[in-house]
Structures are given as structure tokens and as C-alpha cells.
Design an enzyme around this catalytic site. Structure first.
Site, mmCIF file in Angstrom:
data_model
loop_
_atom_site.group_PDB
_atom_site.id
_atom_site.type_symbol
_atom_site.label_atom_id
_atom_site.label_comp_id
_atom_site.label_asym_id
_atom_site.label_seq_id
_atom_site.Cartn_x
_atom_site.Cartn_y
_atom_site.Cartn_z
ATOM 1 N N HIS A 85 -3.929 -2.888 -7.798
ATOM 2 C CA HIS A 85 -2.545 -2.548 -7.449
ATOM 3 C C HIS A 85 -2.468 -1.648 -6.218
ATOM 4 C CE1 HIS A 85 -0.322 -4.059 -10.980
ATOM 5 N NE2 HIS A 85 -1.447 -3.866 -11.634
ATOM 6 N N GLU A 105 0.078 -1.065 -4.457
ATOM 7 C CA GLU A 105 1.371 -0.348 -4.431
ATOM 8 C C GLU A 105 1.311 0.929 -5.266
ATOM 9 O OE1 GLU A 105 0.612 -2.612 -6.459
ATOM 10 O OE2 GLU A 105 1.837 -2.607 -8.274
ATOM 11 N N CYS A 164 -1.740 -8.546 -9.080
ATOM 12 C CA CYS A 164 -1.956 -8.608 -10.528
ATOM 13 C C CYS A 164 -1.286 -9.857 -11.115
ATOM 14 C CB CYS A 164 -1.467 -7.308 -11.159
ATOM 15 S SG CYS A 164 -2.063 -7.074 -12.850
#
Lengths: 245, 80
Positions: free
Chosen positions: A202, A204, A85
Site C-alpha cells: 500500500h 498510499e 492490493c
């Protein structure tokens, strides 16, 4: 493995990245933007957020922070760097990845789950992703529309540097599956040497079923596999491209 | 002494802000607007004894390297 996760003022996905990597059984430590050294990590994560308040342009100020000079050197030495990002925006601003991320086509901030088609499976960021797998990973950004001029897009395609494209649940590149207007549906790319990559989604935030999905693990597991076995995922020993900025 | 840097999106770059402002102008009844490009304006104060040519060179460098992103933006520098 040891991961360095950068922390800029207004980074807000740094802790998520540390959490995800620890969940996978690895060491992850935060490195403050004023540090001149990364320590001795096996890989670097440039996390999401709004570094320096997104002032001037997203990533424009972070790029000149002391820690980014260490990242430039780490990347030049062949180290693995993943920008997520805002981290992707920082890596583009830094000239470590080509192109730029601009305002979403509809001017709206998109916070939703998207689907990704993996384009190149022979990289340190994708080698663990099964061939037919459509990844489901969240996005949360207002400026994620990937832009590059035609010559750069052609060279990205020719060198197989496009890693992920936005698609629908069936893996089809429909217009409505592209959340931000990215050219050629580009969600993530890598450099010609294959050791630096960036993506707007994302991974994660998608490492445990409790959070709605674990497809993001495949990206980190690919990096870990590449670090353990450098032949895994094609660390291409070719000269890095010259920066045109 | 003042320098002004005007940054605009490159013509080839999608400019949804400009398009939105343009259509708002049309809805408000302003006719004849054929394009709007939303950019940035920087006003930079310089010490009064600054050499104009040196400042121009330094600001051009800063604008290329930092203040604008040549991948997506053009800039114009004016020194008063």
C-alpha cells in the site's frame, strides 16, 4: 494532475488514496462503481479493500461493474492505471494484468511493513525511485500470493514487467522476506505497454512520516512525472498483448 | 432443473488450504489420504423448461468467464 479513485462497495482504502494524492498537491475524486464514466482524469487508482465482500473470488465481481468497463477503455487508450492490493486483484481478474493472487502460503492475513526491491526503473510507476533504494511499504492482505504459469512468468521477466519484488531490508531476496509465497517474490507488475500496474503493498499508506514512512510517495511521484513528461518512464508504443482469458 | 459447478484449484497451483486439511486428517488418525484439494461448489437452479444443451453452453461460458478463474482453477459442470 487529476486522479480518479474508484469506489466499490467494501473498498476501504479509497479515502486513504484520495488523502495521499491530495497531500502530494493533486486533485483526487472518488468514482462510484455504478458510474459509466470516469470523468476526465489523468490517471486512475483502483484502491484496496474487499470489493463486493470478496465474494466468489477477490476482484471477480468488481471486474464486471460499469466503472470497470470505463477503466478498460481508459487503459486501452493508454491511460495510467494503478491497482493497489484489492485493486491489483481486480486488474488481474479483468485481464488487464496477467496472473492471479491466491491465498497466502501460510493462510494468515499479513498486516506489516515489508521491503521492496524495484526491478525496472524505466516505467511510469518507478521512474522517480532512486536505483539503490529499498522501499519500505506496508501490506495488509490474506490473498496476495502472486501466481502465474511458467510461460507467463517467463514473459514477465523477458519484457521486464516485474516492477517490485519482496526483499529484506538489505534488498536481498530471502525466503523469509517473502510474506505470502508469491512466485519469484513478485509484489507488483505492469502490462507490456507499461500503462497499467498493480501491487499488493500500500504506497498510499506510506506517504507521510507520521504514518511510519513516506517511501510510497515515490510511486505516485513517478506517475506524476510520467504524466508531465511522457518520455519519462517509457510509455512504450507497442500493441497491447491479446487477452488469453 | 439443477446445474452443479465444481471448482477446484489447478494441480500446478499451491493449495495451502488443501495441505492444511490433509495434515489435520493425518493428525486425527485418518490413514491413506494422499491429497486434499479445497474448492468451491455452486448449485444453480434453472427454470424447468430450460433446454439442456443451451443451458450447458451458457453455463460453460459463465464458468469460464466469471465463476472460475482459468489461471488458477479448473471446473466441472453437471446438469441434472
Amino acid at each position: 494532475m487529476k486522479f480518479a479513485v474508484l469506489q466499490f462497495p467494501a473498498s476501504n482504502c479509497d479515502q486513504d488514496a484520495v488523502h495521499a494524492l491530495q497531500l502530494l498537491g493533486h486533485h483526487a475524486g472518488l468514482v462510484w462503481h455504478k458510474e459509466n464514466s470516469l470523468g476526465d482524469p489523468d490517471a486512475v487508482i483502483v484502491p484496496g479493500g474487499f470489493s463486493y465482500g470478496d465474494y466468489l473470488r477477490c476482484g471477480a465481481i468488481a471486474r464486471f461493474s460499469p466503472v470497470m468497463q470505463a477503466v478498460q477503455q481508459f487503459a486501452a487508450d493508454g491511460g495510467l492505471v494503478l491497482g493497489i492490493c484489492n485493486g491489483f486483484q481486480v486488474l488481474c481478474e479483468a485481464g488487464l494484468l496477467p496472473g492471479a493472487l491466491i491465498r497466502n502460503r501460510d493462510l494468515k492475513f499479513h498486516c506489516e511493513q515489508v521491503f521492496l526491491q524495484t526491478v525496472n526503473f524505466d516505467t511510469p510507476f518507478t521512474n522517480k525511485i532512486p536505483r539503490e533504494k529499498v522501499l519500505r511499504v506496508p501490506i495488509a492482505h490474506g490473498e496476495g500470493c502472486y501466481f502465474a504459469d511458467e510461460a507467463t512468468l517467463a514473459s514477465l521477466e523477458a519484457n521486464e514487467q516485474i516492477l517490485w519484488r519482496y526483499c529484506n531490508a538489505h534488498g536481498e531476496l530471502t525466503e523469509s522476506a517473502n510474506p505470502n509465497g508469491s512466485l519469484r517474490h513478485i509484489a507488483g507488475i505492469c502490462n507490456a505497454r507499461r500503462n497499467v500496474a498493480g501491487l499488493m503493498p500500500h504506497p498510499e499508506r506510506a506517504c507521510e512520516e507520521l504514518l511510519g514512512g513516506a517511501d510510497g510517495r515515490l510511486i505516485f511521484e513517478s506517475m506524476i512525472a510520467a504524466l508531465r513528461h511522457p518520455a519519462n518512464g517509457g510509455m512504450h508504443l507497442i500493441a497491447p498483448p491479446t487477452l488469453t482469458r | 432443473m439443477k446445474a452443479r459447478i465444481i471448482i477446484t484449484p489447478k494441480k500446478a497451483v499451491l493449495d495451502p488450504q488443501g495441505k492444511t486439511v490433509q495434515s489435520a486428517l493425518e493428525h486425527m488418525g485418518y490413514r491413506g489420504v494422499t491429497g486434499v484439494h479445497v474448492g468451491k461448489y455452486l448449485e444453480i437452479d434453472l427454470a424447468p423448461d430450460t433446454d439442456r444443451e443451451t443451458a450447458r453452453q451458457a453455463l460453460n461460458e459463465a464458468a469460464h468467464k466469471f465463476l472460475s478463474n482459468p489461471v488458477i482453477e479448473d471446473y466441472r459442470l453437471e446438469i441434472e
